[in-house]
Write an enzyme that holds these catalytic residues in place. Structure first.
Site, PDB file in Angstrom:
ATOM      1  N   GLU A 119      29.110  -7.766 -40.214  1.00 37.02           N
ATOM      2  CA  GLU A 119      28.826  -7.777 -38.787  1.00 37.02           C
ATOM      3  C   GLU A 119      27.432  -7.187 -38.526  1.00 37.02           C
ATOM      4  O   GLU A 119      26.564  -7.831 -37.928  1.00 37.02           O
ATOM      5  CB  GLU A 119      29.909  -6.945 -38.095  1.00 37.02           C
ATOM      6  CG  GLU A 119      29.673  -6.583 -36.658  1.00 37.02           C
ATOM      7  CD  GLU A 119      30.580  -5.413 -36.279  1.00 37.02           C
ATOM      8  OE1 GLU A 119      31.475  -5.629 -35.472  1.00 37.02           O
ATOM      9  OE2 GLU A 119      30.390  -4.293 -36.806  1.00 37.02           O
TER      10      GLU A 119
ATOM     11  N   ASP B  17      36.350  -4.538 -30.011  1.00 33.00           N
ATOM     12  CA  ASP B  17      35.962  -5.923 -30.318  1.00 33.00           C
ATOM     13  C   ASP B  17      35.741  -6.720 -29.038  1.00 33.00           C
ATOM     14  O   ASP B  17      34.783  -7.493 -28.919  1.00 33.00           O
ATOM     15  CB  ASP B  17      37.067  -6.643 -31.117  1.00 33.00           C
ATOM     16  CG  ASP B  17      36.995  -6.366 -32.615  1.00 33.00           C
ATOM     17  OD1 ASP B  17      36.470  -5.296 -32.993  1.00 33.00           O
ATOM     18  OD2 ASP B  17      37.467  -7.219 -33.395  1.00 33.00           O
TER      19      ASP B  17
END
Ligand SMILES: O[C@@H]1[C@@H](O)[C@H](O[C@@H]2CO[C@@H](O[C@@H]3CO[C@@H](O)[C@H](O)[C@H]3O)[C@H](O)[C@H]2O)OC[C@H]1O
Length: 376
Positions: free
Chosen positions: A65, A257
């Site tokens: 990420e 998230d």
């Protein structure tokens, strides 16, 4: 660009709101200096003998990420040295050569390069692919591993075709065209849905994969209308393919998230005018948070009921709510940008995730989160 309506325009929302060009530029340069080259309380980027990595300072690991976010930030700002360092480290340490996930990247590594896990997280792969295409278009392809466009096309091919030989799984469900949370599961994470990326993959992936990507863009836009609550606009961290929250392991609520969904909606609207639903949902999210003091941001059910648990990344949330202003037109669109403008980057242990989202928002709201087309 074939097959996609591209607005071709990049709003400078800060400027529209009256902030001076010099102040906007300073903010961008300051973010780069602090987040990439600042002291131990601000930096998340670490050059090393084998390239360079972004550290998840809260978890003390290196994630696909963060590496893919670092590459996207670097290519937008024309920072080729940092881009190449991050990609070199990624290929050398995170790429998996063998096993069920061969061809993908290990989602978490230690800073010394050893793998913590032998599984991927698809949000990394999709960001790698687009950052690589942009690099090819900005700087041209080089020698492997800097043959950016081939790396991107090969990676996208793996994402779709992995498992055809009986070993492993694709990252997208090939029937409903939705991105999976991880390849060997059948649910998703609404914040992984990036239709604006898939529009571009539909132009630049290998020809046999282009139709899939066009369909994936449509499927993800439709999916988000199911996953985001119709009144608050909030999405859960994990969700089933019908959009319902997946709370099997406690990730069925609005938390870390989920923050990215607002920013993603903003950017899809900016790049492709995704849909009017995006505008309405950006308004809804901003209206929801307009009533809440940022000091008191928490975990929420998607219909807006707060838990006692405070947000772990309040600055990231301020940033993505502001980025939604690329789509929003409600009374809170300016207010959210103003709040973001007046919020400094995060310092301390948990700074990594907040400051990645902070940087994206800064780029997007200053007209610097751009599509880099071939030969630009
Ligand atoms: O189970 C793992 C799963 O956790 C992994 O997901 C990655 C990590 O979480 C996501 O972002 C985090 C949001 O919260 C912040 O506190 C963290 O610092 C962020 O890293 C990230 O998007 C995922 O890539 O995926 C693989 C699964 O096996």
């Amino acid at each position: 660009m074939s097959g996609a309506f591209h607005t071709g325009k990049y709003r400078n929302v800060f400027k529209e709101m009256g902030y001076k060009d010099t102040a906007i530029q300073e903010k961008l340069e300051d973010a780069w200096k602090q987040i990439f080259y600042g002291d131990e309380d601000t930096r998340i980027y670490y050059p090393s003998s084998d390239g360079g990595y972004l550290l998840d300072t809260g978890n003390l690991d290196v994630r696909t990420e963060g590496m893919s976010y670092g590459m996207m930030i670097a290519v937008q700002l024309d920072k080729k040295e940092e881009f190449d360092r991050i990609w070199k480290w990624t290929k050398e340490h995170m790429y998996m050569q063998t096993g069920e996930n061969a061809g993908y990247f290990a989602w978490s590594c230690n800073p010394d390069g050893s793998k913590q896990s032998f599984g991927p997280a698809p949000d990394g792969e999709e960001f790698f692919a687009l950052a690589l295409f942009f690099a090819a278009h900005r700087w041209g392809d080089g020698e492997e591993p800097f043959n950016y466009s081939q790396q991107a096309r090969d990676l996208l091919r793996t994402c779709l075709h992995k498992g055809e030989d009986g070993n492993g799984y694709s990252m997208w469900n090939l029937d409903n065209k939705l991105i999976k949370f991880v390849p060997n599961c059948e649910f998703t994470d609404p914040s992984y849905h990036l239709p604006h990326f898939y529009e571009l993959f539909a132009c630049w992936a290998y020809p046999e994969d282009q139709v899939f990507w066009k369909e994936a863009a449509k499927a993800s836009r439709e999916y988000l209308t199911l996953a985001c609550h119709p009144e608050t606009g909030l999405a859960p961290e994990y969700a089933y393919y019908d959009g319902k929250p997946n709370n099997e392991k406690g990730y069925g609520h609005f938390y870390s998230d989920s923050y990215r969904v607002a920013g993603n909606i903003g950017l899809d609207y900016e790049w492709f005018r995704g849909s009017e639903w995006e505008r309405q949902t950006a308004n809804n999210i901003q209206n929801f948070f307009a009533e809440i003091d940022p000091e008191d941001y928490r975990r929420y059910t998607i219909d807006g009921v707060p838990f006692s648990e405070k947000s772990l990344h309040p600055i990231g949330l301020i940033a993505t709510n502001a980025m939604a202003s690329l789509a929003a037109e409600g009374p809170n669109a300016k207010r959210m940008v103003e709040l973001f403008w007046n919020t400094p980057i995060r310092k301390g242990d948990r700074r990594y995730y907040d400051n990645c989202l902070y940087f994206f928002s800064l780029l997007a709201l200053s007209g610097n989160f751009r599509i880099w087309n071939p030969a630009e």
